[in-house]
Design a protein around this motif. Structure first.
Motif, mmCIF file in Angstrom:
data_model
loop_
_atom_site.group_PDB
_atom_site.id
_atom_site.type_symbol
_atom_site.label_atom_id
_atom_site.label_comp_id
_atom_site.label_asym_id
_atom_site.label_seq_id
_atom_site.Cartn_x
_atom_site.Cartn_y
_atom_site.Cartn_z
ATOM 1 N N PRO A 1 -21.856 50.044 -40.443
ATOM 2 C CA PRO A 1 -22.243 51.456 -40.345
ATOM 3 C C PRO A 1 -22.522 51.950 -38.930
ATOM 4 O O PRO A 1 -22.391 53.140 -38.657
ATOM 5 C CB PRO A 1 -23.502 51.532 -41.206
ATOM 6 C CG PRO A 1 -24.054 50.138 -41.206
ATOM 7 C CD PRO A 1 -22.857 49.235 -41.151
ATOM 8 N N VAL A 2 -22.913 51.042 -38.032
ATOM 9 C CA VAL A 2 -23.240 51.442 -36.664
ATOM 10 C C VAL A 2 -22.527 50.528 -35.681
ATOM 11 O O VAL A 2 -22.530 49.301 -35.836
ATOM 12 C CB VAL A 2 -24.762 51.387 -36.404
ATOM 13 C CG1 VAL A 2 -25.072 51.789 -34.964
ATOM 14 C CG2 VAL A 2 -25.517 52.293 -37.373
ATOM 15 N N GLY B 1 -25.191 58.958 -27.973
ATOM 16 C CA GLY B 1 -25.059 58.616 -29.380
ATOM 17 C C GLY B 1 -24.207 59.616 -30.136
ATOM 18 O O GLY B 1 -24.152 60.800 -29.771
ATOM 19 N N VAL C 1 -23.851 54.461 -28.748
ATOM 20 C CA VAL C 1 -24.199 54.214 -30.146
ATOM 21 C C VAL C 1 -23.335 55.120 -31.022
ATOM 22 O O VAL C 1 -23.308 56.341 -30.829
ATOM 23 C CB VAL C 1 -25.687 54.493 -30.417
ATOM 24 C CG1 VAL C 1 -25.995 54.358 -31.913
ATOM 25 C CG2 VAL C 1 -26.570 53.557 -29.602
ATOM 26 N N ARG D 1 -23.254 60.767 -34.257
ATOM 27 C CA ARG D 1 -23.616 60.597 -35.664
ATOM 28 C C ARG D 1 -22.736 61.484 -36.535
ATOM 29 O O ARG D 1 -22.628 62.689 -36.311
ATOM 30 C CB ARG D 1 -25.083 60.973 -35.887
ATOM 31 C CG ARG D 1 -25.523 61.034 -37.356
ATOM 32 C CD ARG D 1 -25.449 59.666 -38.029
ATOM 33 N NE ARG D 1 -25.654 59.761 -39.480
ATOM 34 C CZ ARG D 1 -26.818 59.560 -40.088
ATOM 35 N NH1 ARG D 1 -27.898 59.272 -39.367
ATOM 36 N NH2 ARG D 1 -26.909 59.642 -41.392
ATOM 37 N N PRO E 1 -28.772 59.576 -34.724
ATOM 38 C CA PRO E 1 -28.253 58.211 -34.869
ATOM 39 C C PRO E 1 -29.365 57.317 -35.394
ATOM 40 O O PRO E 1 -30.534 57.457 -35.013
ATOM 41 C CB PRO E 1 -27.852 57.833 -33.434
ATOM 42 C CG PRO E 1 -27.571 59.153 -32.775
ATOM 43 C CD PRO E 1 -28.561 60.113 -33.366
ATOM 44 N N SER E 2 -29.038 56.418 -36.301
ATOM 45 C CA SER E 2 -30.067 55.593 -36.941
ATOM 46 C C SER E 2 -30.532 54.431 -36.075
ATOM 47 O O SER E 2 -31.464 53.713 -36.450
ATOM 48 C CB SER E 2 -29.543 55.062 -38.275
ATOM 49 O OG SER E 2 -28.364 54.299 -38.083
ATOM 50 N N VAL E 3 -29.912 54.243 -34.924
ATOM 51 C CA VAL E 3 -30.309 53.190 -33.980
ATOM 52 C C VAL E 3 -30.991 53.830 -32.784
ATOM 53 O O VAL E 3 -30.521 54.845 -32.262
ATOM 54 C CB VAL E 3 -29.078 52.367 -33.541
ATOM 55 C CG1 VAL E 3 -29.449 51.391 -32.429
ATOM 56 C CG2 VAL E 3 -28.488 51.619 -34.724
ATOM 57 N N ASP F 1 -22.830 56.048 -34.982
ATOM 58 C CA ASP F 1 -23.343 55.931 -36.349
ATOM 59 C C ASP F 1 -22.376 56.663 -37.284
ATOM 60 O O ASP F 1 -22.235 57.887 -37.208
ATOM 61 C CB ASP F 1 -24.743 56.552 -36.426
ATOM 62 C CG ASP F 1 -25.423 56.286 -37.756
ATOM 63 O OD1 ASP F 1 -24.724 56.133 -38.768
ATOM 64 O OD2 ASP F 1 -26.672 56.257 -37.782
#
Length: 243
Positions: free
Chosen positions: A140-141, A81, A121, A83, A96-98, A123
């Motif tokens: 956003p992602v 990920g 991922v 971010r 990361p928001s996921v 973000d």
């Protein structure tokens, strides 16, 4: 006359001694005041705006990566990920928001011989994290499943999902999918470096002293101040003896 002169000389010497003692005491008090103000002042820590790198293996939660994407070699089934955010260090870095869901990202991609699947991922963060004059992508992602050769790196997995990538002269990852268009890990003002809502402490926070964790001065500052006060006390004692 001689006796009177001697008496006057002694009186003048005592007055000078008292004056030196007063000056030394004033210097020591000033040092104590300076030390107290340093101890009371909150720590001033600026943040940095950059892409942080995260890893997940076997469905584990996100963990702050211990190496860069250009050298990390994720395995089949791993998730990596990225971010973009303003952070004060590894202990204040946004996740990361996921969630790192390999099955949800790569479940529909069939593994081929001689390759591995790595879920990616990306973000892009929020408007508060964006550099001046720039806006995060509308989506956003971004997620994707990278099917790459078995010895490929995290950077190669990222390149298959979110081109173009931008690096600086020291091979630091500066931009993903063209965002941001400029800058690379620049320092930001303190009032702009507050952690976002998704901020959390990664598994290996940066080391700090107990004093710094509480927002107080470091041991070095206190030790230096104690030395100043000790010198001031010695000056007072010497001035009194001379008087």
């Amino acid at each position: 006359m001689k006796a009177a002169g001697k008496a006057a000389g002694k009186a003048a010497g005592r007055a000078a001694g008292r004056s030196r003692a007063a000056l030394a005491a004033g210097a020591a008090a000033g040092a104590l005041l300076t030390l107290t103000s340093v101890a009371a002042a909150p720590a001033q820590a600026a943040g940095y705006r950059y892409w942080s790198f995260w890893e997940s293996s076997g469905g584990t939660p996100w963990a702050y990566a211990t190496q860069g994407p250009a050298t990390a070699r994720p395995a089949e089934g791993d998730v990596i990920g990225f971010r973009f955010a303003i952070s004060n260090g590894t202990a204040d870095t946004s996740l990361p928001s996921v969630a790192p869901d390999f099955t949800g990202i790569c479940g529909a991609v069939e593994k081929k011989d001689g390759s591995k699947r790595v879920a990616v991922v990306v973000d892009f963060g929020g408007p508060a994290d964006a550099p001046p004059g720039e806006t995060p992508p509308t989506k956003p992602v971004e997620v994707g499943c990278a099917q790459i050769r078995e010895d490929a790196t995290g950077a190669e997995a990222l390149a298959t999902v979110a081109k173009p990538l931008r690096y600086d002269g020291a091979a630091m990852l500066c931009g993903i999918a063209g965002y941001p268009a400029r800058g690379c890990g620049e320092q930001v003002a303190e009032d702009a470096s507050k952690p976002s809502a998704a901020s959390t402490a990664p598994s290996a926070p940066a080391a700090s002293t107990a004093g710094e964790e509480r927002g107080g001065p470091s041991f070095g500052v206190l030790a230096g101040g104690a030395a100043v006060l000790a010198l001031g006390g010695a000056a007072i004692w010497k001035a009194r003896r001379r008087g």
